[in-house]
Design an enzyme around this catalytic site. Sequence first.
Site, PDB file in Angstrom:
ATOM      1  N   HIS A   1       0.789  -1.215   0.000  1.00  0.00           N
ATOM      2  CA  HIS A   1       0.000   0.000   0.000  1.00  0.00           C
ATOM      3  C   HIS A   1       0.828   1.276   0.000  1.00  0.00           C
ATOM      4  CE1 HIS A   1      -3.708   1.780  -0.789  1.00  0.00           C
ATOM      5  NE2 HIS A   1      -3.259   2.783  -0.080  1.00  0.00           N
TER       6      HIS A   1
ATOM      7  N   HIS B   1      -6.698  -4.545   0.848  1.00  0.00           N
ATOM      8  CA  HIS B   1      -6.407  -5.371  -0.327  1.00  0.00           C
ATOM      9  C   HIS B   1      -6.840  -6.812  -0.099  1.00  0.00           C
ATOM     10  CE1 HIS B   1      -3.993  -2.318  -2.421  1.00  0.00           C
ATOM     11  NE2 HIS B   1      -3.691  -1.918  -1.205  1.00  0.00           N
TER      12      HIS B   1
ATOM     13  N   LYS C   1      -5.926  18.154  -1.333  1.00  0.00           N
ATOM     14  CA  LYS C   1      -5.058  18.409  -2.487  1.00  0.00           C
ATOM     15  C   LYS C   1      -5.879  18.820  -3.710  1.00  0.00           C
ATOM     16  CE  LYS C   1      -0.919  15.897  -1.547  1.00  0.00           C
ATOM     17  NZ  LYS C   1      -0.086  17.000  -1.988  1.00  0.00           N
TER      18      LYS C   1
END
Lengths: 281, 525
Positions: free
Chosen positions: B253, B303, B331
């Site tokens: 990750h 995952h 962001k």
Amino acid sequence: MSSSSTHDVYYVPAPSKWPVVGSTALFLLAIGFVSLLHFGKTQAYVLLAAGFATLTYMLFGWFGNVISESESGKYNAQVDASFRWSMGWFIFSEVMFFAAFFGALFYARQMSVPLLGDVDNQLLWPGFKPDWPSMGPYNATEFHPMSAWGLPAINTMLLLTSGVTVTWAHWAIKKNDRTQLVLGLAATVALGLIFLFCQMTEYGEAAFSLATGVYGATFFMLTGFHGFHVSLGTLMLIVILARSLKGHFTPEHHFAFEAVSWYWHFVDVVWLGLFVFVYWL
Amino acid sequence: MEAAHAHAHDDHHHAPAGIGRYFTTTNHKDIGSMYMWFSLIMFFVGGFMALVIRAELFQPGIQIVNPDVFNQLTTIHALVMIFGAVMPAFVGYANWQIPLMVGASDMAFARMNNWSFWLMPPAAALLVGSFLVPGGAAGSGWTLYPPLSIQGGISVDMTILAVHIMGASSIMGSINIITTILNMRAPGMTLMRMPMFVWTWLITAYLLIAVMPVLAGAVTMLLTDRHFGTHFFNAAGGGDPTMFMHIFWFFGHPEVYIMILPAFGIISHIIPTFARKPLFGYASMVYATASIALLSFIVWGHHMFTVGMPAAGNLFFMYATMLIAVPTGVKVFNWIATLWKGSITFETPMLFAIGFVSLFTIGGFSGLVLAVTPVDITLHNTYYVVAHFHYVLFSGAIFSIMGGAYYWLPKWTGHMYDETLGKVHFWLTAISFNITFFPQHFLGLAGMPRRIPDYAPQFTEFNQISSIGAFLLGFSQLLFLYVVIKCIRGGVKAEAKAWEGAEGLEWTVPSPAPYHTFETPPAFH
């Protein structure tokens, strides 16, 4: 640019063949290792020997360059700071490498072995007792795990003592006492070698192997990689000892010594983790 | 040798002649260029594999490759694109740009820098060459899950060793980058005045040093399970295949963010330049980057929602994953706020940057969908996942790499690239990318599993659309190669400050940047 001002700018080395030599060595070792596992032994040994020879040539050449640059005063305070940062981050990467194996140990002890003994798995592995140390349910036999209070306890004392001797040597370098420096380093190297000897004896006496389930796997991988790091650290200490005998280092300028002592303390701390979680608890 | 050292600073102001210099160079610009060319070559190698995959999936049934080779292609396509194309491209940009941006004469360890690069070709040879050994390449998927990877042949060992070598390269490169940033900034450039690209690489390098050794440990355990009788990933010996997944994704990750944080940095330069406004919310950008990096260590379980973790574990990883949307949202907000009331022009880098913000956000949202555990249990290992990660990796990482290339090519080559062809390349890429990957969302939602060469006939139409898009996308990239070569060979001379709105130390040196720059630290205001 005059030579006096060369000292003020950050030293950028001239073109060097060592990186490509190093890559060649690692490539030879990689294909040699694959050959050893799958193809002819003879060609594997030739490739591995060529790889080790090339790697040794590179290590001598590259470190030789760095040492002569350092001794001729090309590294100013800023370069010195770079070395300090980089050694710190390198040791952090090593910490994370060991973290993967400690993670495997903790996972095996807390998750995989207990889960194998739970109700769901009783049908698959009837009668399996999920106690640590465990070699798993298949082919489970009695075996004697390594006790913490024999050689491992002695090894703990050896490494802790070597941490003291290397610090004693560091005090010597700072007060420019060459005799104490050499004695301290020699004692540290000796303690490292005795540790390795004890570790090999312990391996010889072990009543289990790498294939003894997850206990054997985590035991030998953790202690094995630690032993490999102690071997490297001892080699590095021997180089520092040889350089000390040749008159290298000054009270102000001896980062090579400090880097090796940082590394030595790092393997020491890893050992304490091993002693507690692999041998003792 | 000694004489060369003594005059290290006055005997090679000019680039040494001949191609041989690249083997021994200690120059960050040479090494950066080699990284970029390596990356571009690997991009085409991995792209070729992708096209074989898409050709096979053009219609149901087995036409071109057998299932074994198909698995090998998906495995090596992923490894080549991650370790061969995306990561080296960003390292190449770091090499070229970080010393120019912080006002350093070179990287902190110029010789080791060259080793970081020269470890890549042997690793690539092991990886791609594994197609040629008996049994073919590794077919376990790039995640190398046991027991499949333990049963694999010679090529799995070659892949493991390639991963080791690339890991060593990454760790050395990262130590170099961190040290350069922390120790070699121009006087006056405090941490909170560094360019965003430098900040994102500082944090990326930290992630690399933290997780590449963990990957090395994981594949080492695979190797010993394969050949030396250990039982790390074998339940019969008390181990667990799931353990590999935990260790792998603890690396995996953060690795995802390693491939996107430098992209954020590049975009944070392009948007202010062409909006002619300073970046909105610089400090929050820095904190958001750091937050994403720290969160990346505690979300790996998303995952593996389907492997049977306890419900509490699944919930923890679900909520932690959703938290990442917060700094990422900061962001995207900042980029859009930078555009707000700007004097915007749409040169090719800006097109790629805007394409990035739009399409990466789609990938971010499909990521949020997948973060929801119950939803993921249905969508796990379907084409929805494939669509998601290509939206973040292609229209994320690769778009930023393309945009960054157009943005800095004038500085690297001294020439402006062909703007018309650049724009054609952008539109071809953006349109064909969406033709390729948007239908894969529908395929995944309808239940088409990934990594299978055959499929049920009802999936045919969307697969055909996707394959046509993929070929268009692949061949469009040849235009990029042409634009780059054309730009290197000539074109309108670029000024030192190639873009009107560009800010930063790299735009104070001539274009092309001289072989040696900032041998004495520049004044930074």
